[in-house]
Design a protein around this motif. Structure first.
Motif, mmCIF file in Angstrom:
data_model
loop_
_atom_site.group_PDB
_atom_site.id
_atom_site.type_symbol
_atom_site.label_atom_id
_atom_site.label_comp_id
_atom_site.label_asym_id
_atom_site.label_seq_id
_atom_site.Cartn_x
_atom_site.Cartn_y
_atom_site.Cartn_z
ATOM 1 N N ALA A 19 36.039 34.142 39.644
ATOM 2 C CA ALA A 19 37.094 35.112 39.319
ATOM 3 C C ALA A 19 38.450 34.418 39.244
ATOM 4 O O ALA A 19 39.239 34.681 38.333
ATOM 5 C CB ALA A 19 37.117 36.241 40.351
ATOM 6 N N ASN A 20 38.715 33.522 40.184
ATOM 7 C CA ASN A 20 39.991 32.796 40.176
ATOM 8 C C ASN A 20 40.120 31.935 38.924
ATOM 9 O O ASN A 20 41.206 31.855 38.330
ATOM 10 C CB ASN A 20 40.129 31.926 41.425
ATOM 11 N N GLU A 21 39.031 31.282 38.531
ATOM 12 C CA GLU A 21 39.059 30.441 37.330
ATOM 13 C C GLU A 21 39.267 31.298 36.076
ATOM 14 O O GLU A 21 40.039 30.931 35.185
ATOM 15 C CB GLU A 21 37.784 29.608 37.237
ATOM 16 N N LEU A 22 38.604 32.443 36.007
ATOM 17 C CA LEU A 22 38.787 33.341 34.868
ATOM 18 C C LEU A 22 40.213 33.892 34.836
ATOM 19 O O LEU A 22 40.831 33.977 33.779
ATOM 20 C CB LEU A 22 37.778 34.497 34.920
ATOM 21 N N ARG A 23 40.732 34.276 36.005
ATOM 22 C CA ARG A 23 42.097 34.786 36.092
ATOM 23 C C ARG A 23 43.081 33.742 35.574
ATOM 24 O O ARG A 23 44.000 34.041 34.809
ATOM 25 C CB ARG A 23 42.451 35.186 37.520
ATOM 26 N N ALA A 54 28.293 35.760 38.338
ATOM 27 C CA ALA A 54 29.249 35.951 37.242
ATOM 28 C C ALA A 54 29.614 37.431 37.118
ATOM 29 O O ALA A 54 30.785 37.776 36.915
ATOM 30 C CB ALA A 54 28.661 35.430 35.936
ATOM 31 N N MET A 55 28.620 38.296 37.261
ATOM 32 C CA MET A 55 28.888 39.735 37.200
ATOM 33 C C MET A 55 29.821 40.162 38.334
ATOM 34 O O MET A 55 30.746 40.949 38.119
ATOM 35 C CB MET A 55 27.573 40.515 37.276
ATOM 36 N N ALA A 56 29.589 39.629 39.525
ATOM 37 C CA ALA A 56 30.440 39.965 40.672
ATOM 38 C C ALA A 56 31.866 39.478 40.437
ATOM 39 O O ALA A 56 32.835 40.160 40.804
ATOM 40 C CB ALA A 56 29.871 39.359 41.956
ATOM 41 N N ALA A 57 32.019 38.307 39.823
ATOM 42 C CA ALA A 57 33.352 37.775 39.535
ATOM 43 C C ALA A 57 34.099 38.689 38.575
ATOM 44 O O ALA A 57 35.282 39.001 38.787
ATOM 45 C CB ALA A 57 33.243 36.364 38.959
ATOM 46 N N VAL A 58 33.416 39.150 37.535
ATOM 47 C CA VAL A 58 34.057 40.046 36.568
ATOM 48 C C VAL A 58 34.395 41.381 37.229
ATOM 49 O O VAL A 58 35.444 41.964 36.973
ATOM 50 C CB VAL A 58 33.169 40.227 35.313
ATOM 51 N N ARG A 59 33.513 41.846 38.136
ATOM 52 C CA ARG A 59 33.801 43.082 38.876
ATOM 53 C C ARG A 59 35.068 42.932 39.704
ATOM 54 O O ARG A 59 35.874 43.866 39.803
ATOM 55 C CB ARG A 59 32.619 43.451 39.778
ATOM 56 N N LEU A 60 35.255 41.742 40.321
ATOM 57 C CA LEU A 60 36.480 41.507 41.089
ATOM 58 C C LEU A 60 37.711 41.636 40.189
ATOM 59 O O LEU A 60 38.713 42.240 40.576
ATOM 60 C CB LEU A 60 36.459 40.115 41.736
ATOM 61 N N ALA A 62 37.866 43.344 37.423
ATOM 62 C CA ALA A 62 37.979 44.754 37.046
ATOM 63 C C ALA A 62 38.621 45.551 38.175
ATOM 64 O O ALA A 62 39.466 46.420 37.930
ATOM 65 C CB ALA A 62 36.606 45.323 36.695
ATOM 66 N N ASP A 63 38.243 45.239 39.417
ATOM 67 C CA ASP A 63 38.849 45.912 40.573
ATOM 68 C C ASP A 63 40.352 45.664 40.639
ATOM 69 O O ASP A 63 41.109 46.504 41.110
ATOM 70 C CB ASP A 63 38.202 45.442 41.880
ATOM 71 N N GLU A 64 40.771 44.497 40.170
ATOM 72 C CA GLU A 64 42.193 44.163 40.163
ATOM 73 C C GLU A 64 42.906 44.770 38.949
ATOM 74 O O GLU A 64 44.126 44.685 38.847
ATOM 75 C CB GLU A 64 42.370 42.640 40.125
ATOM 76 N N GLY A 65 42.136 45.342 38.022
ATOM 77 C CA GLY A 65 42.724 45.933 36.833
ATOM 78 C C GLY A 65 43.016 44.925 35.741
ATOM 79 O O GLY A 65 43.708 45.233 34.770
ATOM 80 N N LEU A 66 42.492 43.721 35.875
ATOM 81 C CA LEU A 66 42.750 42.661 34.904
ATOM 82 C C LEU A 66 41.837 42.772 33.684
ATOM 83 O O LEU A 66 42.225 42.404 32.578
ATOM 84 C CB LEU A 66 42.577 41.297 35.572
ATOM 85 N N LEU A 88 44.562 49.906 42.932
ATOM 86 C CA LEU A 88 43.774 48.764 42.461
ATOM 87 C C LEU A 88 44.187 47.489 43.192
ATOM 88 O O LEU A 88 43.345 46.687 43.586
ATOM 89 C CB LEU A 88 43.950 48.574 40.948
ATOM 90 N N GLU A 89 45.474 47.307 43.351
ATOM 91 C CA GLU A 89 45.956 46.119 44.054
ATOM 92 C C GLU A 89 45.485 46.125 45.503
ATOM 93 O O GLU A 89 45.059 45.100 46.038
ATOM 94 C CB GLU A 89 47.478 46.034 43.988
ATOM 95 N N LEU A 90 45.537 47.290 46.129
ATOM 96 C CA LEU A 90 45.064 47.416 47.509
ATOM 97 C C LEU A 90 43.590 47.068 47.613
ATOM 98 O O LEU A 90 43.171 46.355 48.525
ATOM 99 C CB LEU A 90 45.276 48.856 47.984
ATOM 100 N N ARG A 91 42.785 47.560 46.678
ATOM 101 C CA ARG A 91 41.357 47.278 46.685
ATOM 102 C C ARG A 91 41.107 45.776 46.543
ATOM 103 O O ARG A 91 40.296 45.196 47.261
ATOM 104 C CB ARG A 91 40.661 48.032 45.552
#
Length: 137
Positions: A19-23, A54-60, A62-66, A88-91
């Motif tokens: 997730a960090n790398e994708l971000r 990979a799915m979990a990373a994308v979910r993270l 999505a949870d951030e609204g990115l 979303l930020e809190l989550r």
């Protein structure tokens, strides 16, 4: 049981890493607003992880609204210029906090193992030094 917890933690850490790398890629403009992210299988191969990771990373993300997911169409980078959703930020912060707590627990376990191994080595060194003294070396 501790082995299962370590495995779960390493999976969470892998998803956070991806997730960090994708971000970072999104922020660098590699994936502009509206662009589709690669399919999960491709992400998994590119990052050396399982498809579920990979799915979990994308979910993270999505949870951030990115990113946003479109059923049967993939995941797309969202426009966040006017986005201010504290929920979303809190989550996302809660998720990261839980993962950091897991990392601290894991590091503590590793430190205990390192300390135990150091003690074993120190005892072995002392025993061998004592033997060498007795043998006149």
């Amino acid at each position: 049981m501790a082995g299962q917890a370590d495995e779960d933690d390493s999976k969470r850490f892998a998803s956070r890493r991806v997730a960090n790398e994708l971000r970072a890629a999104i922020e660098a403009g590699s994936y502009p607003v509206g662009a589709a992210l690669p399919p999960y299988r491709q992400l998994a191969a590119e990052h050396g992880v399982a498809v579920n990771t990979a799915m979990a990373a994308v979910r993270l993300l999505a949870d951030e609204g990115l990113v946003t997911s479109r059923p049967n169409a993939g995941n797309y980078v969202r426009d966040r210029t006017n986005q201010a959703d504290p929920e979303l930020e809190l989550r996302a912060l809660r998720t990261e906090l839980g993962e950091l707590r897991g990392q601290v627990r894991q590091a503590g376990g590793q430190l205990d193992a390192i300390d135990a191994r150091l003690s074993e080595l120190a005892e072995t060194v002392a025993r061998l030094e004592d033997q060498a003294r007795r043998n006149g070396r």
